[in-house]
Motif scaffolding. Structure first.
Motif: not given
Ligand code: 5GP
Ligand code: ZN
Length: 111
Positions: A17-20, A26-32, A38-40, A75-79
């Motif tokens: 799941d490539l994000i960037y 590269v940035v993608f979602k962690d599989i677990f 949770h991005l890598l 990702q909307g992580l304003e907090g």
């Protein structure tokens, strides 16, 4: 690196799941996922760990670091968010290819 799963993801030999993506990262979602988000953040170059960065990687390291708050905002992580870099066996590093974890999407347990 032939047997490195993150090099295989970078080379698009393994789907993810490539994000960037840019020329260095590269940035993608962690599989677990260990949090709702949770991005890598992974370098395209195979560098084993934070302990293997050399002065020639200064620009790459800065780009990886400064990408984190941008991704968090997208990702909307304003907090707030957490960034983790596990290094070596005692540091709990599972994949020997440098990566920053970006975690968030709700309160995380205190460290
Ligand atoms: P480390 O423990 O090395 O800091 O983190 C490695 C992370 O990579 C773990 O959170 C693990 O879930 C994730 N991971 C391992 N294999 C894969 C994979 O094939 N695809 C993705 N997207 N994540 C992976
Ligand atoms: Zn690699």
């Amino acid at each position: 690196m032939k047997n490195c799963i993150f090099c295989q993801i970078v080379a698009k030999e393994v789907p993810t799941d490539l994000i960037y993506e840019d020329d260095q990262i590269v940035v993608f979602k962690d599989i677990f996922p260990k949090a709702r988000i949770h991005l890598l953040v992974v370098s395209k170059e195979h560098v084993q760990s934070l302990a293997h960065l050399s002065p020639e990687h200064t620009s790459l390291a800065t780009r990886m670091l400064t990408l984190l708050p941008k991704l968090a905002k997208e990702q909307g992580l304003e907090g707030g968010f957490r960034t983790v870099i596990n290094t070596g066996t005692d540091g709990g590093q599972e994949i020997d290819h440098i990566h920053f974890h970006l975690l968030g999407g709700g309160p995380l347990p205190r460290m």
